[in-house]
Every structure is written in C-alpha cells, then in structure tokens.
Write an enzyme that holds these catalytic residues in place. Structure first.
Site, PDB file in Angstrom:
ATOM      1  N   ASP A 162       0.840  -1.198   0.000  1.00  0.00           N
ATOM      2  CA  ASP A 162       0.000   0.000   0.000  1.00  0.00           C
ATOM      3  C   ASP A 162       0.877   1.252   0.000  1.00  0.00           C
ATOM      4  O   ASP A 162       1.851   1.344   0.765  1.00  0.00           O
ATOM      5  CB  ASP A 162      -0.895  -0.032   1.242  1.00  0.00           C
ATOM      6  N   GLU A 180       1.725  -0.485  -4.991  1.00  0.00           N
ATOM      7  CA  GLU A 180       0.796   0.590  -5.324  1.00  0.00           C
ATOM      8  C   GLU A 180       1.696   1.810  -5.510  1.00  0.00           C
ATOM      9  O   GLU A 180       2.165   2.394  -4.523  1.00  0.00           O
ATOM     10  CB  GLU A 180      -0.210   0.819  -4.203  1.00  0.00           C
TER      11      GLU A 180
END
Length: 722
Positions: free
Chosen positions: A346, A382
């Site tokens: 993330d 990401e």
C-alpha cells in the site's frame, strides 16, 4: 508449564537472560524468550497479564545493542503480555516514553482483546491496562502436510482482490459460524468459486492486526478495509472463527493450505507506510511509546509532529535500520511461517522516500533485492502516495510489478467515449511497454485493473457519474471526485431497459478488455456478478451489506458470471493473450506457408481493414480499431524450450455510440473466422462464422473477438464448453 487460561495471579518461576534475537515473543517448547528494541528507553518491563487482568512486571535486565530481552521458563502459548517503557517524555523533542501505557509488541504474532475509546490511550500518565489489547504467545508448530507454493509465473496469473470478511458474510453454503473468517475463506464453496472463475491468486485486503479509528467509533462505524495496521506479524484476530486467544494464527495457516490445495496463491495487501497510532493526537499503543523517533518520520523543525506522506497522520521512518528490520522480518515471517506467496504494498512510494523525494534505489528496495526469501515471491507496488512527486507508475525497480493506474484510467476513458484515447489504449492493451520495458521488465509487471477496493465497483462504474458517500458521515466530502465513470444516461438505479442493456454491455466490455490485455489482470471481488455499493466510492468504514459480496447476485446475474468465466478461460487457454515478452510488430517465417513471411505478431487495423496510420492514431474523434494477434508468431519459448503456437485472433473494438462495420483483413491474416467472444450478448456466445473479405457489424459500444479457424490447430471456442 503454566496454563495461562487458568491463571489467577501470574507467578513465573525464575527469569533467565535470554537472547536479543529473534525479536518478539518466541516459544521453544519449554518457555518463551521476550525481546524488544528501544534505543531511547532507560528501563523496560515485560508485563505478563493473567486472565483476570492481574499483571506481573518483570524488569528486562539484559540489553544488547538497544535490544532488551529475557527468557521466562514455563511461559507458553496463550500467555497474554505487553511492555512498559520508561524514558523521557518530551514531545517537543519527539520523545514519548510513558510507562503508564501497556505497549504492544511490534513483533507480536497474535493479539487479543479490544481497544476502547478510553482516555487512557490518549492521556499521558493514565494507565491503559484493561483498555488496550495484549499480545499473545503462540505455538508456532503447525501441520502443513504436503502444502506446496503454487509458484505461478505472472503471465499465467489472474488476481482476485478480496476482503476476508466481506467475501463470505452472505454466502449460503458457508456455515454461519464461519462467515467473515479465515475459515470461511477456506470453505470449499469459496475455493470452488475461485477455481471455476479462473482465478489463480487472491489478494487479501489487510489482514495484519489493525485498529479501528476513534473518529469512526464515535460515529458508530468501523475501519472495514483495515488500512490501519500496528501488528505486522499478526493476523487480524476479528477474522478468526475460533475465539480463543491466538487461534487466528492456526486458522490463517489452514486457510492458506486450503487455497494452495486449489492451486490458488495468497497475496497480502500490506501497510508498511504508516500505523494506526495516527498523528500527535492519536493513541499510544505500540511504536510511539517504544521509540517514537526511531519508528516514525518526525518533522525536522517541529518533532512533536509527524511527516505525513499517507494522509493518515504519520509515516514510518524507513531510514532507520530497526524500522527496516521490522519490515523485512515481517515479510520473511509471512513467507516462511505463514506460507504466503506475495505482497501488495500500500502506498509503496512512501517506502522509497529516503529524505523527501521518491528514490527507487532507496535502502528498502536494496534490502528486498538481496533478500533470498522476499525477493522470490510476488512483489506488487501501489506506486503512489499523497506526498509531492508521489505518483511513480513505471518507476519501480526491475524486481517489482505495479498496480497500473494508467491502465485503469485509459480503459475507463476509452469505453466511456473520451476523445484521443486510441494510442494510449493500444499501449495499455499490449502490456504498457512504455512504462516497463526500459527497466528490463516484462508485460507481467503491469497489474491491470479497471476497479479495485478504492473507488466504484464495476457495476457502479457504469451506473453513477458522481459519488454517493453520505453514509460515511462526512457530508459526501470524502472519496475521489473524478471517477472516469459514466452512468449510461441515468444516475443510479433505473428500470429503463435501454440503459440497463447498455450498462450490461459496458460491464462485459471492460471485463473482456481486462481478461484479454497483456499483463497480469486483477478482478475486484463481486464484479463478476455485478456487486454494487450504491455509488459509494470510499466504503472504507462500511462494515455492512453495502460492502459485503451479495452472493444472491450469482443467480440474479448468472449470465455475467458465465461471461466472466468464459473471458478468463479464453485468456487461460490461449497464450497469445498472456505473452511473457512484448510484441515486436515484425513479420516472420511460418512453417505452414513454405517459408514465406507470415503476418507480424501484432497488427493494428482500421475498421476498413487497412493498417493504422499516424493520422488514424492521432485522430481525436476515433473510437474504433481492430488488433490482430498472431498465434503463430509468439516470440518466446515454452518452459521446456518448446515453440509456442496458438490460434490467431482479431479483436474489434467499437466505443462509438453507433454500430461500425469492420472489414476482415486480407488472406495474409486468415481466410475464415468464428466468434470467440461477443460482448453484445449476455454470455458472450454467438455461433457465427465469417469468410474473408466479409464485413462484420460490431454494435455500438462493443468488443467482438474473432478467432481464426482456417488453421489445422484451431480449437473450439471457450463459451461452447462453459
């Protein structure tokens, strides 16, 4: 051995020096070694907690390299524990030691209890025991039987992003007591659905132990998504069907074993960029009280505040060796002990910030590159954060794959009819060589997706122009305002048959485009059956049927489910859709043509059948094109060095609002064609054959996939076997 579940008062029998490594609580069959890093601490106490809440504090007298440790005989699995760290409390200098706080082990492998909203978590000097979670000593032994990692290469991978709880909460075949749990994810009904769909890997939204935000609890909401971690070695305990302390570890392992038995890899969405302790006003749960300045990025000119590249209040200090060690030890633990197959990071750009700028050669990426365990599993970034210069799609090191946000945006724009999209659409369809080839990466480095947890579901993408997040309690201010969505003429639910038919077709268009693009496709859970969040594009706090997969849709939208299976099966059965190398566009010899040059491995054509020119690519109004994929010109060998041969296909894309006639290309491309997939029909089934130079009418906003059938190795279409 002390039986911790029967403890009234904890009375450990002696304390030994123990060892500084491994960090955390490590049970060896006779007792447990406890180890904690804190450079700022002046004194550290191990706190053993009985079932009735009684606390025994054990001073950790041994310190090696700022690691405080002790071995406690007779203490074993199930024992609850925490730490108290004595040292300076000077927030203006970034120092926040407070021995009134029972602190959680950063290396804890299991946690129990709950966080309340008690002021003691936020107020210096008030004891938090009884108002915070505790760590749990676990038994590391587990019968993995014949578990084997599938180790599927990227070009054969189909990823399914799923939420452990939301995936199973309404499934009628999953027993009620298992719904929303790791055991529910392991249920045969779930595994069979994934295998039947064509999925080869599940990407689980955060399962590291996380905390629910105080502001959400005050509103009666919860942090459903889980991007608020603090326990990087512990599976989130609320997802365990077994309520006993520490049972989540065994249950998680059993889930991995079951998914592996079905040939499905397990990828974890991990949040190493920040923790759930938030900003300077947040609770003191773990790292803040252990060594605030070591674990967090502090503002240089005002160290009582945190640098925030994540929008959540803090950022982990990946410049500090012990923070890096925590991340790397966590990653290795999940691979070696929990048998997971990869990680999606993330806001991974935050991990690349050495000073301020994103640096793809930062220490973290160097460590991953040389690590013999972590470097061998799937690593997905990401590739952005909310800091300046944080959008880094295409800029990660060669070992990494990336969520391709440019693929998402381009596919959405193309199918909703935005002008001047043909050139970039072609690049995204063929693996985004402009982003990945220069760094030595292959098409599989592009994790292609149209929807993900953050944003609209696929059904909402074709049903709403605007977000509808009122249920989140922020007056619809949260969530992305620019969604690249199109409601097909009506906002939200409608009974208009024309609008509904168009929405269905647009849904199929994007599923088929995703399935047949070069790269690694990722499908959002429930999109295969038309899941909706009623226009909520930021459902992070909605732990309710709004976010859960509604399994009744599997019957209601059975045609869409069948279509998705057919589209993914077409990809799985035909290597021309999942090449390991990028296209080169050059013709080559074909054994079936007596040495004559065959058509190139890829050709771009106008609807008239002519090759695309620069003017065609630059046309701002152009929304249709065809692409020929040559199955006899796949330019990479198979796993044993064999030549790969496949059928050839012609993909006819029409994003116009009216039908377009496509002239099939000349005999060099093929003389006979059949329909492999037709996005204008509910299941993709259309048993039609064509002879060159036939003209095929492609309906408005539709993808038509034709398969060449004049070769000896032509096969039956996928939908015919579904």
């Amino acid at each position: 051995m002390v039986a911790p579940d029967a403890l009234g008062e904890v009375a450990p029998l002696g304390v030994w020096p123990g060892t500084a490594y491994p960090l955390g609580a490590t049970y060896d069959g006779a007792g447990t070694n406890f180890s904690l890093f804190s450079e700022v601490a002046e004194r550290v106490e191990l706190c053993l907690i009985g079932r009735d809440g009684a606390e025994v504090r054990i001073p950790l007298e041994e310190v090696d390299g700022y690691v405080w440790h002790a071995y406690v005989p007779t203490i074993g699995p199930g024992q609850r524990y925490g730490f108290r760290v004595h040292g300076p409390f000077e927030p203006e200098r970034g120092l926040r030691c407070d021995p009134s706080k029972l602190l959680l082990d950063p290396y804890g492998k299991a946690f129990t209890g709950e966080f309340g909203n008690d002021p003691s978590l936020y107020t210096p000097g008030r004891d938090s025991l009884g108002h915070t979670m505790t760590g749990v000593v676990i038994n590391p032994y587990f019968d993995w039987a014949d578990d084997r990692a599938p180790r599927r290469p990227y070009h054969e991978t189909v990823i399914y992003e799923a939420h452990v709880k939301g995936m199973t909460m309404t499934h009628p075949q999953v027993p009620p007591e298992l719904r929303g749990t790791y055991a529910g994810m392991a249920h045969p009904a779930i595994v069979e659905h994934l295998v039947g769909l064509g999925v080869t890997a599940v990407e689980l939204m955060p399962v590291h132990q996380f905390v629910h935000d105080r502001l959400l609890l005050d509103k009666g909401l919860r942090n459903y998504w889980g991007y608020n971690s603090f326990g990087y070695l512990a599976p989130h305990h609320e997802y365990a069907a077994d309520p006993r302390a520490g049972a989540a570890v065994t249950e998680f392992k059993a889930m991995v074993r079951a998914l592996h038995a079905g040939g499905i890899e397990v990828i974890l969405d991990v949040v190493y960029n920040h923790t759930g302790e938030g900003n300077h006003l947040g609770p003191t749960l773990c790292l803040r009280g252990i060594d605030n300045a070591a674990y967090y990025r502090l503002a240089q000119d005002d160290p009582q505040h945190y640098v925030d590249y994540t929008g959540t209040g803090n950022s982990l200090n990946v410049r500090h060796p012990h923070t890096l060690q925590l991340i790397m030890d966590s990653l290795r633990y999940w691979v070696l002990e929990m048998h997971v197959d990869g990680f999606r990071f993330d806001l991974a750009a935050t991990l690349a910030r050495e000073l301020h700028d994103v640096d793809r050669l930062s220490t973290f990426f160097d460590l991953v590159q040389q690590d013999p365990v972590v470097s061998q599993v799937k690593l997905i970034a990401e590739p952005w954060d909310v800091g300046e210069g944080g959008y880094q799609v295409g800029n990660f090191p060669s070992l990494w794959t990336e969520w391709n946000g440019k693929y998402r945006d381009t596919v959405r724009d193309y199918w909703r009819g935005e002008p001047a999209t043909l050139g970039e659409f072609a690049s995204r369809l063929t693996g985004s060589s402009d982003l990945y080839e220069a760094t030595g990466r292959r098409p599989g480095a592009s994790i292609n997706f149209v929807t993900a947890h953050d944003g609209f579901t696929l059904r909402d993408l074709v049903s709403y122009n605007d977000k509808h997040n009122q249920d989140n309690g922020e007056d619809n201010r949260d969530g992305e305002n620019y969604n690249r969505s199109w409601n097909c003429g009506v906002e939200g639910p409608t009974d208009d048959p024309g609008v509904l038919a168009l929405r269905d077709r647009q849904t199929r268009n994007m599923i088929a485009t995703l399935a047949l693009s070069q790269g690694t496709p990722m499908l959002l859970h429930g999109d295969e059956m038309g899941r909706t969040q009623l226009g909520n594009n930021n459902a992070y706090c909605q732990d309710s049927p709004l976010s859960w997969v509604d399994w009744s849709l599997a019957q209601k939208n059975s045609d869409l489910l069948r279509f998705t299976r057919a589209a993914l099966a077409l990809r799985t059965e035909h290597p021309v859709f999942r090449r390991r190398r990028f296209f080169d566009g050059r013709p080559g010899a074909d054994d079936d043509r007596d040495g004559r040059l065959d058509a190139p491995d890829i050709a771009w054509l106008t609807p008239s059948g002519a090759e695309m020119t620069a003017a065609d690519w630059d046309s701002g109004f152009g929304r249709s094109l065809a692409v020929f994929l040559n199955g006899s010109r796949i330019n990479e060998p198979g796993p044993r060095g064999e030549r790969i041969r496949d059928d050839s296909f012609l993909l006819c894309f029409n994003a116009h609002d009216s039908p377009i006639e496509f002239t099939l290309p000349g005999p060099d491309f093929g003389t006979r064609w059949s329909v492999a997939l037709d996005c204008s029909t509910p299941t993709g089934h259309a048993p039609i054959d064509f002879d060159t130079p036939a003209v095929v009418e492609v309906p408005d906003r539709c993808l038509l996939v034709l398969r060449r059938t004049d070769r000896h190795d032509a096969r039956e279409p996928t939908w015919a076997r579904m």
